[in-house]
Enzyme design. Sequence first.
Site, PDB file in Angstrom:
ATOM      1  N   LYS A   1       2.202   2.250  -6.195  1.00  0.00           N
ATOM      2  CA  LYS A   1       3.437   1.587  -6.628  1.00  0.00           C
ATOM      3  C   LYS A   1       3.532   0.205  -5.989  1.00  0.00           C
ATOM      4  O   LYS A   1       3.694   0.075  -4.779  1.00  0.00           O
ATOM      5  CB  LYS A   1       4.688   2.396  -6.235  1.00  0.00           C
TER       6      LYS A   1
ATOM      7  N   GLU B   1       1.431   0.516   7.748  1.00  0.00           N
ATOM      8  CA  GLU B   1       1.212  -0.844   8.259  1.00  0.00           C
ATOM      9  C   GLU B   1       2.550  -1.554   8.121  1.00  0.00           C
ATOM     10  O   GLU B   1       3.005  -1.827   7.009  1.00  0.00           O
ATOM     11  CB  GLU B   1       0.092  -1.510   7.451  1.00  0.00           C
TER      12      GLU B   1
ATOM     13  N   CYS C   1       2.822 -10.253   7.412  1.00  0.00           N
ATOM     14  CA  CYS C   1       3.299  -9.329   8.447  1.00  0.00           C
ATOM     15  C   CYS C   1       2.760  -9.710   9.824  1.00  0.00           C
ATOM     16  O   CYS C   1       3.408  -9.485  10.833  1.00  0.00           O
ATOM     17  CB  CYS C   1       2.971  -7.888   8.098  1.00  0.00           C
TER      18      CYS C   1
ATOM     19  N   GLU D   1      11.837  -9.055  13.052  1.00  0.00           N
ATOM     20  CA  GLU D   1      10.977  -9.729  12.074  1.00  0.00           C
ATOM     21  C   GLU D   1      11.837 -10.472  11.046  1.00  0.00           C
ATOM     22  O   GLU D   1      12.725  -9.883  10.435  1.00  0.00           O
ATOM     23  CB  GLU D   1      10.098  -8.691  11.374  1.00  0.00           C
TER      24      GLU D   1
HETATM   25  P1  ADP Z   1       9.857  -5.548   2.412  1.00  0.00           P
HETATM   26  O1  ADP Z   1      10.806  -5.548   3.559  1.00  0.00           O
HETATM   27  O2  ADP Z   1       8.520  -6.099   2.691  1.00  0.00           O
HETATM   28  O3  ADP Z   1      10.507  -5.912   1.109  1.00  0.00           O
HETATM   29  P2  ADP Z   1      10.091  -2.776   1.893  1.00  0.00           P
HETATM   30  O4  ADP Z   1       9.681  -1.923   3.016  1.00  0.00           O
HETATM   31  O5  ADP Z   1      11.535  -2.889   1.550  1.00  0.00           O
HETATM   32  O6  ADP Z   1       9.389  -4.134   2.200  1.00  0.00           O
HETATM   33  O7  ADP Z   1       9.331  -2.386   0.569  1.00  0.00           O
HETATM   34  C1  ADP Z   1       7.934  -2.204   0.502  1.00  0.00           C
HETATM   35  C2  ADP Z   1       7.642  -1.231  -0.613  1.00  0.00           C
HETATM   36  O8  ADP Z   1       8.270   0.014  -0.330  1.00  0.00           O
HETATM   37  C3  ADP Z   1       8.155  -1.653  -1.984  1.00  0.00           C
HETATM   38  O9  ADP Z   1       7.190  -1.286  -2.948  1.00  0.00           O
HETATM   39  C4  ADP Z   1       9.426  -0.841  -2.128  1.00  0.00           C
HETATM   40  O10 ADP Z   1       9.800  -0.598  -3.466  1.00  0.00           O
HETATM   41  C5  ADP Z   1       9.029   0.454  -1.448  1.00  0.00           C
HETATM   42  N1  ADP Z   1      10.129   1.279  -0.929  1.00  0.00           N
HETATM   43  C6  ADP Z   1      11.368   0.894  -0.563  1.00  0.00           C
HETATM   44  N2  ADP Z   1      12.087   1.948  -0.103  1.00  0.00           N
HETATM   45  C7  ADP Z   1      11.265   3.039  -0.171  1.00  0.00           C
HETATM   46  C8  ADP Z   1      11.401   4.424   0.184  1.00  0.00           C
HETATM   47  N3  ADP Z   1      12.521   4.916   0.707  1.00  0.00           N
HETATM   48  N4  ADP Z   1      10.336   5.243  -0.014  1.00  0.00           N
HETATM   49  C9  ADP Z   1       9.182   4.761  -0.513  1.00  0.00           C
HETATM   50  N5  ADP Z   1       8.992   3.471  -0.871  1.00  0.00           N
HETATM   51  C10 ADP Z   1      10.010   2.605  -0.703  1.00  0.00           C
END
Ligand code: ADP
Length: 504
Positions: free
Chosen positions: A210, A284, A318, A415
């Site tokens: 995804k 990561e 990151c 961050e």
């Molecule tokens: P960033 O802060 O880099 O935007 P996120 O951690 O919010 O990163 O999102 C990284 C990925 O994790 C995206 O593909 C997002 O849709 C997905 N994501 C967000 N919340 C969840 C969750 N609870 N479980 C699994 N995937 C998630």
Amino acid sequence: MALKKKKTLSGGSVLKVKASVAPLNFGTQWQYVEALEGSDHVKIEPKYGLFIDGKFVEPHSKKYFDTINPANEKVLSKIAEADAHDVNLAVEAARRSYDNVWSKMSGKERGKYLFRIARIMQERARELAVVETLDGGKPIRESKSVDIPLAAAHFFYYAGWADKLEYAFSGRSPRPLGVAAQVIPWNFPLLMAAWKIAPALATGNTVVLKPAETTPLTALKLAEIFQEADLPPGVVNIITGFGATGAELVSHKGVNKVAFTGSTEVGKKINRAILGTDKRITLELGGKSAHLIFEDASIDQAVEGIVNGIFFNQGHVCCAGSRLLVQESVEKIVLRKLFDRMQTLAVGDPMDKNTDIGAINSHEQMKKIEGYIASGKTEGAKLFQTSCRLPSKGFWAKPTVLSEVAQSFRVVQEEIFGPVLTVQSFRTVEEGIEKANNTPYGLAGGVWTDKGSKIFSVSSHLRAGVVWANTYNKFDPTSPFGGYKESGMGREGGISGLLPYVQF
Ligand code: ADP
């Protein structure tokens, strides 16, 4: 291209490149003729379904969301939003393909598919770079020279391992795990997909990936490449959606392995969601990496490394070098040279080949960066921002330095994921190391010194997964990458990157 010498107030001269069109926005000293990358050769479909079992299909949810260009807020395409039913279809397709095709195929044959995918990525490199820049906002120069070549290099590298796994784990017989659920972020969309998919396939696993909701397009282009490469249906499935889709995927009971790159907050949620299951996991997560500049360092080289480490790619990395720790005796000169260099950074249209700093990936991320800058000021930091003009449409942030900060400030501990650098000084080596290690993270670090022995002694005391010496942000598929503390668990890249996908 016409070049003009222009007198400056100080009596020196700067090179001026005559512009046929008024440049969008550049540093104060340099002006270049706009050099836009063409996008006529790129086809973005108005709508994308989910890539399940080798085909693009309508989502069961019937829902679509927009993906936009963050540099001008225009809609690029409509993207399917997968629900629990869709996630189930994707995991079932991956399972069928694992049981019937992929786990039974020899490593040599799997390797051939990976080589083919890598070659098609190279053939379509320009198209992939343009799509990456349009969808994510990063400068085209970076997509072309870093993201896409490195993504192809990961497929090449792991293609080479597919038929040599018994040499990677000598004396043992590695077996695949099954179906891998992979969730990736928006900062290096295609590269993160390659980091995750290539080792999983090389070791005989099948995948449901995804991509992030703001940058799904290159993963969908990669799905087209899988079709072109005749990858057997179901070996890789790509489902799009928001956090809820990711959450459904990682907790699906048909998944054997979870690989996530993204925020520490979501990483912790995922870890909790799979607790008590036999799923394997690699995470990561975030970082707050420090540059340590010693007084014997080459200052010009270090300044270039600092700029590369935090300002290029808008700080959307990151392992960005977001904290500058400089030895007190050279603090003044480092800052003066840094501020001069920052003024030459071109912030603007990511499709312009002159651009150093493109658009911030989303409105939400821009607000987060602005919030952190405000918090730094409130806590007492001194602010320096370049005098560039920001375009009126789209999401942008000026290159920013926050100096006179204390270790306890939020901007030093948390961050930001934007072009914001904090500055602290230190007197002794021990104090520098202590400050570098004093955050909840431990992803990367940079050591700048003329002394080889200091490089080894300092880097061995840094609690960070990667330490660069007299350079920064250099990547190679053969090198492992990953963090200590809240920066994650497990390693990706190199031989270490095979380990999370095998059992013995
Ligand atoms: P960033 O802060 O880099 O935007 P996120 O951690 O919010 O990163 O999102 C990284 C990925 O994790 C995206 O593909 C997002 O849709 C997905 N994501 C967000 N919340 C969840 C969750 N609870 N479980 C699994 N995937 C998630």
